[in-house]
Design an enzyme around this catalytic site. Sequence first.
Site, PDB file in Angstrom:
ATOM      1  N   ASP A 126      -9.297  24.088  22.542  1.00 27.35           N
ATOM      2  CA  ASP A 126     -10.489  23.330  22.933  1.00 27.35           C
ATOM      3  C   ASP A 126     -11.377  22.954  21.755  1.00 27.35           C
ATOM      4  O   ASP A 126     -12.360  22.227  21.939  1.00 27.35           O
ATOM      5  CB  ASP A 126     -11.298  24.124  23.964  1.00 27.35           C
ATOM      6  CG  ASP A 126     -10.616  24.147  25.317  1.00 27.35           C
ATOM      7  OD1 ASP A 126      -9.988  23.134  25.677  1.00 27.35           O
ATOM      8  OD2 ASP A 126     -10.696  25.175  26.009  1.00 27.35           O
ATOM      9  N   ASP A 185      -4.634  19.142  29.847  1.00 24.07           N
ATOM     10  CA  ASP A 185      -5.933  18.917  29.210  1.00 24.07           C
ATOM     11  C   ASP A 185      -5.805  18.816  27.687  1.00 24.07           C
ATOM     12  O   ASP A 185      -6.617  18.186  27.014  1.00 24.07           O
ATOM     13  CB  ASP A 185      -6.913  20.061  29.510  1.00 24.07           C
ATOM     14  CG  ASP A 185      -6.775  20.679  30.878  1.00 24.07           C
ATOM     15  OD1 ASP A 185      -5.662  20.659  31.439  1.00 24.07           O
ATOM     16  OD2 ASP A 185      -7.772  21.207  31.380  1.00 24.07           O
TER      17      ASP A 185
HETATM   18  N1  GLY Z   1     -10.123  21.914  30.229  1.00 27.03           N
HETATM   19  C1  GLY Z   1     -10.578  22.566  31.360  1.00 27.03           C
HETATM   20  C2  GLY Z   1     -10.891  21.710  32.541  1.00 27.03           C
HETATM   21  O1  GLY Z   1     -10.609  20.559  32.640  1.00 27.03           O
HETATM   22  O2  GLY Z   1     -11.457  22.299  33.442  1.00 27.03           O
END
Ligand code: GLY
Length: 407
Positions: A126, A185
Amino acid sequence: MKKILPVLASALLLCACGGQRQELVRTNFEAAAAQLRLAIRTADSLAAARPDSVVAAQGDYPRLFPRSIRPDGSLFTVSSRDWTSGFFPGSLWYMYEYTGEAYWREQAERFTELLHREPFNTDTHDVGFMVNDSYGHGYRLTGNPAYREAVVQAARSLATRFDPRVGCIRSWNARRGWQYPVIIDNMMNLELLLDAARFTGDSTFVRIACSHADRTLQNHFRPDFSSYHVIDYDPADGGVLHRNTHQGYADASSWARGQAWGLYGYAFMYRKTGERRYLEAAERIAERIRTFPTMPADGIPYWDFDAPNIPDEPRDVSAAAVLASALYDLASLTGERGNAHKAWADRILENLTASYRAPRGTHHGFLLLHSVGNLPSGSEVDTPLNYADYYFLEALLRKQACERADK
Ligand code: GLY
């Protein structure tokens, strides 16, 4: 005269539509200014009110970034360690981009610099979200070389999570017994790598981004171009061990935000590399999303396209905001064909504005209501989320850019 009248009438109509389109962007940014000023005041009063014990416990990681609202109505704030920490500074940068006002630049700089440890964070994929949405915009809008260095450092950190045997960046460390989990993601974090390659000339970052995008295309997507959430790889040989979900309804279902992350990711992969396979992927994903039988008429998806009790399921406004922003990107890349993508995105923004916006001066300064973070774990269901707001502002700016390019 007879011939001129229809021409004049359609020119007037066009002007009126242009005016209305600008109006949507302008009124939303005006409302956002009021809301975000409130959010900043709230964050400041939290900082001022921190008792010494809290300061000691939080150490270098004060929880000053608004993320969502708890079920009891209180504000949920997070530290720079949280995956969402870049979105609030990112929203402030978008305010600066729209208004050009020094106030927004100062606030954006202040909250961006609170993230100064994160470019060195190698614990999570992230780091792409955290650093690109804050320092990345800061560099784009100010040219500050320290911000560019933060982006490059974050790309180095992200690259440590790439294993050539798997061909992907590892998303999470230990979780649910998965060996090498990669989530859809993670496509979003590749933009940071492509920007770092442009800044440094280091093509390793491009190779990593393309490898990840290609492997994801192979393994995350079903024949109809819907996607799984989590692929667990065998770290020894890169084989697929499991196809699961973490935030969706079921392993085989289509979690709404995940579909939008995928679309957004392949659109920018094409924009930044020019590789047509990414454009084809983005077009196929968009078509899949558009044709889900459970897609509501207003374009704001339920949290999972296969959730069992539709229409009695929560909508996910964050998925809609990501989708709208990605559709404008795709529209800008596809010429005449892009008109349909733009019309779809316009409809989403109009409906978000009409029916999902928080009234001014409420909801701790959030812009949009009714998002879903993680329904299976009962967390952040039907609440504002900072990333819904961020992608909403981004979509409004992209809409404006599309319309300027059309003139
Ligand atoms: N990356 C985490 C979400 O989309 O909740």
